[in-house]
Design a protein around this motif. Structure first.
Motif, PDB file in Angstrom:
ATOM      1  N   ARG A  14       0.927  -1.268  -0.128  1.00 59.25           N
ATOM      2  CA  ARG A  14       0.106   0.024  -0.102  1.00 59.25           C
ATOM      3  C   ARG A  14       0.893   1.221   0.097  1.00 59.25           C
ATOM      4  N   GLN A  15       1.707   1.165   0.628  1.00 63.35           N
ATOM      5  CA  GLN A  15       2.870   2.284   0.884  1.00 63.35           C
ATOM      6  C   GLN A  15       3.583   2.579  -0.670  1.00 63.35           C
ATOM      7  N   ARG A  16       3.867   1.782  -1.402  1.00 63.89           N
ATOM      8  CA  ARG A  16       4.457   1.792  -2.698  1.00 63.89           C
ATOM      9  C   ARG A  16       3.528   1.838  -3.633  1.00 63.89           C
ATOM     10  N   CYS A  17       2.209   1.719  -3.587  1.00 62.75           N
ATOM     11  CA  CYS A  17       1.053   1.985  -4.669  1.00 62.75           C
ATOM     12  C   CYS A  17       0.085   2.698  -4.009  1.00 62.75           C
ATOM     13  N   PRO A  18       0.059   4.043  -4.305  1.00 60.13           N
ATOM     14  CA  PRO A  18      -0.804   5.013  -3.423  1.00 60.13           C
ATOM     15  C   PRO A  18      -2.072   5.121  -4.018  1.00 60.13           C
ATOM     16  N   GLN A  19      -2.298   4.733  -5.321  1.00 63.67           N
ATOM     17  CA  GLN A  19      -3.503   4.719  -5.914  1.00 63.67           C
ATOM     18  C   GLN A  19      -4.735   4.085  -5.370  1.00 63.67           C
ATOM     19  N   VAL A  20      -6.132   4.641  -5.857  1.00 63.62           N
ATOM     20  CA  VAL A  20      -7.096   3.931  -5.254  1.00 63.62           C
ATOM     21  C   VAL A  20      -7.468   3.105  -6.628  1.00 63.62           C
ATOM     22  N   PHE A  21      -8.013   1.781  -6.203  1.00 68.40           N
ATOM     23  CA  PHE A  21      -8.360   0.947  -7.252  1.00 68.40           C
ATOM     24  C   PHE A  21      -9.973   0.746  -7.412  1.00 68.40           C
ATOM     25  N   ASP A  22     -10.341   0.558  -8.552  1.00 68.98           N
ATOM     26  CA  ASP A  22     -12.145   0.381  -8.677  1.00 68.98           C
ATOM     27  C   ASP A  22     -12.445  -0.750  -8.021  1.00 68.98           C
ATOM     28  N   LEU A  23     -11.615  -1.981  -8.087  1.00 69.68           N
ATOM     29  CA  LEU A  23     -12.013  -3.173  -7.428  1.00 69.68           C
ATOM     30  C   LEU A  23     -10.853  -4.103  -7.056  1.00 69.68           C
ATOM     31  N   LEU A  24     -10.954  -4.472  -5.788  1.00 73.29           N
ATOM     32  CA  LEU A  24     -10.044  -5.753  -5.391  1.00 73.29           C
ATOM     33  C   LEU A  24     -10.687  -7.038  -5.336  1.00 73.29           C
ATOM     34  N   ILE A  25     -10.122  -8.050  -5.779  1.00 74.05           N
ATOM     35  CA  ILE A  25     -10.478  -9.457  -5.945  1.00 74.05           C
ATOM     36  C   ILE A  25      -9.337 -10.269  -5.020  1.00 74.05           C
ATOM     37  N   THR A  26      -9.900 -10.954  -4.191  1.00 73.39           N
ATOM     38  CA  THR A  26      -8.870 -11.918  -3.300  1.00 73.39           C
ATOM     39  C   THR A  26      -9.349 -13.314  -2.992  1.00 73.39           C
ATOM     40  N   SER A  27      -8.690 -14.027  -2.998  1.00 73.09           N
ATOM     41  CA  SER A  27      -8.821 -15.718  -2.308  1.00 73.09           C
ATOM     42  C   SER A  27      -9.495 -15.548  -1.029  1.00 73.09           C
ATOM     43  N   VAL A 132      -7.912  -2.809 -11.308  1.00 74.84           N
ATOM     44  CA  VAL A 132      -8.038  -4.062 -10.270  1.00 74.84           C
ATOM     45  C   VAL A 132      -6.969  -4.450  -9.747  1.00 74.84           C
ATOM     46  N   VAL A 133      -7.073  -4.835  -8.521  1.00 69.53           N
ATOM     47  CA  VAL A 133      -5.864  -5.352  -7.680  1.00 69.53           C
ATOM     48  C   VAL A 133      -6.472  -6.768  -7.256  1.00 69.53           C
ATOM     49  N   VAL A 134      -5.406  -7.714  -7.469  1.00 70.18           N
ATOM     50  CA  VAL A 134      -5.803  -9.057  -7.100  1.00 70.18           C
ATOM     51  C   VAL A 134      -4.716  -9.540  -5.954  1.00 70.18           C
ATOM     52  N   VAL A 135      -5.494  -9.918  -5.045  1.00 69.42           N
ATOM     53  CA  VAL A 135      -4.570 -10.484  -3.859  1.00 69.42           C
ATOM     54  C   VAL A 135      -4.725 -12.203  -3.842  1.00 69.42           C
ATOM     55  N   GLY A 136      -3.631 -12.910  -3.908  1.00 65.66           N
ATOM     56  CA  GLY A 136      -3.880 -14.060  -3.831  1.00 65.66           C
ATOM     57  C   GLY A 136      -2.469 -14.908  -3.483  1.00 65.66           C
ATOM     58  N   HIS A 137      -2.163 -15.941  -3.972  1.00 65.59           N
ATOM     59  CA  HIS A 137      -1.123 -16.963  -3.673  1.00 65.59           C
ATOM     60  C   HIS A 137      -0.364 -17.201  -4.928  1.00 65.59           C
ATOM     61  N   SER A 138       1.062 -17.412  -4.660  1.00 58.65           N
ATOM     62  CA  SER A 138       1.838 -17.534  -5.446  1.00 58.65           C
ATOM     63  C   SER A 138       1.838 -18.895  -6.433  1.00 58.65           C
ATOM     64  N   MET A 139       1.292 -20.065  -5.999  1.00 58.26           N
ATOM     65  CA  MET A 139       1.035 -20.946  -6.807  1.00 58.26           C
ATOM     66  C   MET A 139       0.285 -20.517  -8.190  1.00 58.26           C
ATOM     67  N   VAL A 140      -0.769 -19.675  -7.903  1.00 56.61           N
ATOM     68  CA  VAL A 140      -1.498 -19.356  -8.830  1.00 56.61           C
ATOM     69  C   VAL A 140      -0.922 -18.402  -9.897  1.00 56.61           C
ATOM     70  N   PHE A 141      -0.415 -17.139  -9.094  1.00 63.02           N
ATOM     71  CA  PHE A 141       0.167 -16.055  -9.788  1.00 63.02           C
ATOM     72  C   PHE A 141       1.368 -16.633 -10.707  1.00 63.02           C
ATOM     73  N   ASP A 142       2.172 -17.478 -10.289  1.00 59.03           N
ATOM     74  CA  ASP A 142       3.358 -17.966 -10.790  1.00 59.03           C
ATOM     75  C   ASP A 142       2.949 -18.643 -12.145  1.00 59.03           C
ATOM     76  N   ARG A 143       1.919 -19.337 -12.046  1.00 61.10           N
ATOM     77  CA  ARG A 143       1.192 -19.966 -13.394  1.00 61.10           C
ATOM     78  C   ARG A 143       0.593 -18.960 -14.148  1.00 61.10           C
ATOM     79  N   LEU A 144      -0.356 -18.183 -13.607  1.00 58.36           N
ATOM     80  CA  LEU A 144      -1.053 -17.259 -14.466  1.00 58.36           C
ATOM     81  C   LEU A 144      -0.114 -16.183 -14.942  1.00 58.36           C
TER      82      LEU A 144
END
Length: 161
Positions: A14-27, A132-144
């Protein structure tokens, strides 16, 4: 649940990314929900919890790899009352696994990550929101994304369908 060290780490994106997002998607896993809330709770206009972002469908895994029912998530995290949990379909894409030597019965996605990647990519690419910001897990992001990610690493990426 996140430790104090984890909480400190979560505040860094959050400190490195000060913008406001329209949507957050998380696991729906607690560590992702907590990370999303700590790192971006005041930086997103809307929140969605998506079981397809869970990193594993292996029922033998325990603890942090498994999740809770919607009712338990709402009890543990009252802020979720303001989030969209409609994508969690208990018994369909969020199933109760058996007790293992590592944890009591807990929830997980029934499909392997590989079987969820194409539909997940399409779902994310079809989003109409500007940011859109997506919060999840490395096993998904690594492949995606085809990139080995670190904990709480920020990566900007445009998905195409």
């Amino acid at each position: 649940m996140l430790t104090r060290t984890d909480n400190d780490l979560c505040s860094h994106p959050r400190q490195r990314c000060p913008q406001v997002f329209d949507l957050l998607i998380t696991s729906p896993l607690a560590r992702a929900v907590e990370t999303a809330h700590i790192a971006f709770g005041n930086a997103a206009k809307r929140f969605i919890i998506l079981p397809e972002l869970v990193e594993t469908a292996e029922p033998r895994l325990g603890g942090p790899q498994r999740g809770a029912s919607v009712a338990m998530m709402l009890q543990r995290h009252p802020f979720l009352k303001e989030w969209d949990l409609s994508h969690i379909e208990e018994g369909t894409n969020w199933i109760l696994g058996e007790q293992t030597e590592l944890c009591p019965p807990a929830y997980h996605h029934p499909l392997p990550v590989e079987d969820r990647l194409a539909p997940l990519r399409s779902y994310l690419a079809a989003r109409q929101e500007g940011s859109v910001v997506v919060v999840g897990h490395s096993m998904v992001f690594d492949r995606l994304l085809g990139k080995q990610m670190k904990n709480c690493e920020l990566v900007e990426h445009a998905l195409s369908g």
